[in-house]
Design an enzyme around this catalytic site. Structure first.
Site, PDB file in Angstrom:
ATOM      1  N   ASN A 270      28.871  69.981 -39.700  1.00 12.85           N
ATOM      2  CA  ASN A 270      30.318  69.937 -39.851  1.00 12.85           C
ATOM      3  C   ASN A 270      30.978  68.802 -39.081  1.00 12.85           C
ATOM      4  O   ASN A 270      31.983  68.259 -39.504  1.00 12.85           O
ATOM      5  CB  ASN A 270      30.922  71.277 -39.417  1.00 12.85           C
TER       6      ASN A 270
ATOM      7  N   GLN B 291      28.913  73.327 -45.329  1.00 12.83           N
ATOM      8  CA  GLN B 291      29.516  71.995 -45.450  1.00 12.83           C
ATOM      9  C   GLN B 291      28.949  71.189 -46.617  1.00 12.83           C
ATOM     10  O   GLN B 291      29.507  70.161 -46.987  1.00 12.83           O
ATOM     11  CB  GLN B 291      29.312  71.201 -44.151  1.00 12.83           C
TER      12      GLN B 291
ATOM     13  N   SER C  26      30.897  79.273 -47.656  1.00 10.78           N
ATOM     14  CA  SER C  26      32.243  79.780 -47.430  1.00 10.78           C
ATOM     15  C   SER C  26      33.213  79.177 -48.443  1.00 10.78           C
ATOM     16  O   SER C  26      33.185  77.964 -48.671  1.00 10.78           O
ATOM     17  CB  SER C  26      32.679  79.407 -46.013  1.00 10.78           C
TER      18      SER C  26
ATOM     19  N   HIS D 275      36.501  78.579 -48.538  1.00 12.15           N
ATOM     20  CA  HIS D 275      37.616  77.671 -48.200  1.00 12.15           C
ATOM     21  C   HIS D 275      37.178  76.250 -47.892  1.00 12.15           C
ATOM     22  O   HIS D 275      38.012  75.382 -47.688  1.00 12.15           O
ATOM     23  CB  HIS D 275      38.436  78.254 -47.034  1.00 12.15           C
TER      24      HIS D 275
ATOM     25  N   THR E 184      35.290  97.711 -49.799  1.00 12.47           N
ATOM     26  CA  THR E 184      35.877  97.569 -51.136  1.00 12.47           C
ATOM     27  C   THR E 184      35.895  96.112 -51.571  1.00 12.47           C
ATOM     28  O   THR E 184      36.234  95.220 -50.788  1.00 12.47           O
ATOM     29  CB  THR E 184      37.318  98.132 -51.129  1.00 12.47           C
TER      30      THR E 184
ATOM     31  N   CYS F  70      39.217  68.069 -24.036  1.00 11.53           N
ATOM     32  CA  CYS F  70      40.610  68.445 -23.855  1.00 11.53           C
ATOM     33  C   CYS F  70      41.125  69.277 -25.020  1.00 11.53           C
ATOM     34  O   CYS F  70      41.984  70.122 -24.851  1.00 11.53           O
ATOM     35  CB  CYS F  70      41.476  67.203 -23.704  1.00 11.53           C
TER      36      CYS F  70
END
Lengths: 202, 386
Positions: free
Chosen positions: B154, B182, B202, B204, B240, B328
């Site tokens: 990724n 990916q 996945s 999305h 479900t 950071c």
């Protein structure tokens, strides 16, 4: 790459100082510093250099360079505005809380970044006094007692870490005897130790 | 004037394709419980089976292998849990082998399992983030139950030799899992050809809905549900059926399969335009990852003396959205473990920026970044310590 969305919200003051940093060092300006302080390191992800001019025991001018995130840049910028015109005494006692407050607050995990700004300033004042061959009257006045039982201060821990005399927490305990009586301070000393190790890159 | 917005964080997530949005909206009316025998239930179940076929076609496996989950994190956790159970039950194969640069849903899971006393080995990667087969061999043996290696990284985009690793895993009798999250829609992904026993993905990440993913399980591979309950998914994952999202990921899968070649070419063109442009316009930059085996839309670059979060935020002010491996931005003091595991110098890791392209990016976007980025780096370097 974990992001915490809620912690990304910077105040408008932080944003302003990040976008328009004040008093940054410029090569062409040929700034003649009376004292220079540097803390942090590139490998830590943040490093700061503070250059001061001193007039009549007052910081008459200041320039800085910072490698770091938005909080680090904004903190140094804010620190520079606050420190100029301050007496050495007041500047030495400028705390990260005051810088953070002036910025309107920083996300909790960013507090670390503002700690560097005041440390670099103190380092510059130390440097100035040393170069001038003067005694440093402030050194012990800003120390905070961490281990109540054995009277160990944060300054003491900082010095031992900075000079490489306490390389491990165990060594620090051997020298200072912190936490050997009631033991309440152990976590705080451990956190401080890690923080100073990070700041001084040792 | 309206500010331009350029989204270059497609490895983090992608917007839903308009066809997906439309299909999800329509499927929202299929409210029947897909496990019910009545007409409403059967209607929903039919839509789900259509989606299952689309997913099976996308990753080249039997539709019965597809188990819908809440996303790749769940899929990955499910796979490790299967083998954790076998180890708990006293299997002689009691070791799991993975790599140092897996997604946090494996990386953090490994830390957790190690703390509990399980034996998990993380095979190191070379300077480009790639697994060396000879090194991998040294980690394999008759005691290995599972080998898990991601298809494409990724952060740096490095593609792993999954097929070759699967062969090595099978040679010692271990099962093979690959997190292909990916890789979907960017490079060909084939369970059959790679001969992997488990594969995670996945929705999305390829213009489908969030909160929906797949664990594909080969027929003969062992399985234990992570979530116990009803008999959904052939008893492999209770809960479900999320009909609308399942329909959405099915549409996204069909689009990903249809457009693979074209998208892959386009992503690489844009990525290379940006890489060359950055190298021409900005002195002292380091491109991270493997430049030959690389996901086509991923470009990870380090800018020494400019800190990652600062670059990210300055770019954001210009409407350009990217991601960084800087400490950071992570809330810790440690920068990206992926870069560090790939042997990238810690200073370079702090100044790393990931640009990840997607199907809605254009050459104009690259031109805009190449206009805005150089002055930002110059400015940050000027105010940086030397």
């Amino acid at each position: 790459m974990t992001n915490f969305m809620s912690q990304w919200v910077y105040t408008p003051v932080v944003k302003d100082h990040f976008m328009n940093p004040r008093n940054t060092w410029q090569e062409e300006e040929n700034f003649q510093a009376d004292g220079i302080g540097e803390v942090g390191s590139l490998s830590c992800g943040d490093q700061m250099q503070v250059m001061i001019k001193v007039d009549n025991d007052t910081i008459s001018d200041l320039r800085w360079l910072t490698y770091g995130c938005a909080s680090a840049i904004a903190s140094t910028s804010m620190m520079s505005e606050m420190a100029i015109g301050m007496s050495l005494h007041d500047a030495y006692h400028l705390t990260p809380d005051k810088i953070t407050e002036a910025l309107g607050g920083l996300p909790e995990h960013k507090f670390h970044c503002s700690v560097l700004g005041d440390k670099a300033l103190r380092a510059a004042i130390d440097d100035y006094l040393e170069k001038a061959g003067r005694e440093n009257p402030f050194k012990n006045s800003v120390a905070k007692t961490i281990c109540e039982c054995n009277g160990v201060t944060d300054m003491q821990i900082e010095d031992l870490v900075k000079r490489g005399e306490a390389k491990t927490l165990e060594q620090l305990q051997e020298i200072t005897k912190f936490g050997t009586v009631c033991g309440k301070c152990k976590q705080q000393v451990s956190d401080l130790f890690d923080e100073f190790k990070h700041i001084y890159n040792v | 004037m309206e500010q331009k917005t350029i989204y270059l964080d497609n490895n983090a997530t992608t917007p839903m394709h308009e066809d997906v949005i439309e299909a999800v909206n329509e499927a929202n009316t299929l409210f029947g419980n897909a496990s019910s025998m009545h007409s409403y239930g059967r209607e929903a179940a039919m839509a789900i089976e259509e989606s299952r076929k689309a997913l099976a076609s996308l990753i080249d496996c039997d539709p019965s292998s597809i188990v819908f989950t809440s996303g790749a994190s769940e899929s990955n956790n499910t796979v490790f849990n299967i083998f954790r159970e076998r180890i708990d039950l006293g299997s002689k194969r009691n070791r799991i082998v993975t790599t140092t640069i897996e997604h946090p849903s494996i990386n953090e899971l490994v830390k957790y399992l190690k703390n509990l006393g399980y034996h998990v080995d993380e095979c190191p990667v070379d300077h480009s983030g790639r697994v060396d087969l000879e090194v991998m061999k040294t980690y394999l043996g008759e005691d290995v139950a599972l080998v898990s290696v991601m298809a494409g990284n990724n952060e740096i985009g490095t593609i792993q030799p999954v097929k070759e690793i699967a062969r090595l895993a099978h040679e010692v009798g271990a099962y093979m899992h690959s997190d292909a999250t990916q890789a979907i829609g960017k490079i060909p992904v084939s369970m059959r050809n790679w001969d992997v026993d488990y594969l995670s993905l996945s929705g999305h990440k390829f213009y489908g809905p969030k909160g929906i993913g797949v664990l594909a399980v080969k027929a003969k591979a062992p399985h234990t549900p992570l979530i116990h309950g009803g008999h959904q998914e052939g008893g492999r994952r209770a809960g479900t059926y999320n009909t609308a999202s399942i329909v959405g990921i099915g549409v996204a899968a069909a689009l990903a399969e249809r457009d693979l070649e074209e998208e892959s070419k386009k992503l690489w063109t844009l990525r290379e335009m940006l890489r060359k442009g950055i190298e021409e316009r900005i002195p002292n930059v380091v491109v991270n990852g493997n430049q030959e085996y690389c996901l086509p839309g991923t470009l990870d670059v380090s800018f020494p003396h400019a800190e990652g979060e600062s670059i990210l935020l300055y770019l954001d002010m210009e409407g350009i959205m990217v991601s960084t491996g800087s400490a950071c931005a992570s809330g810790s003091l440690e920068p990206s473990y992926v870069l560090l595991a790939s042997g990238v110098d810690i200073e370079l890791a702090h100044g790393s920026i990931r640009f990840s392209f997607g199907r809605y990016n254009t050459e104009d976007d690259v031109a805009y970044v190449l206009e805005k980025l150089p002055p930002i780096i110059k400015r940050l370097r000027e105010m940086s310590t030397r």
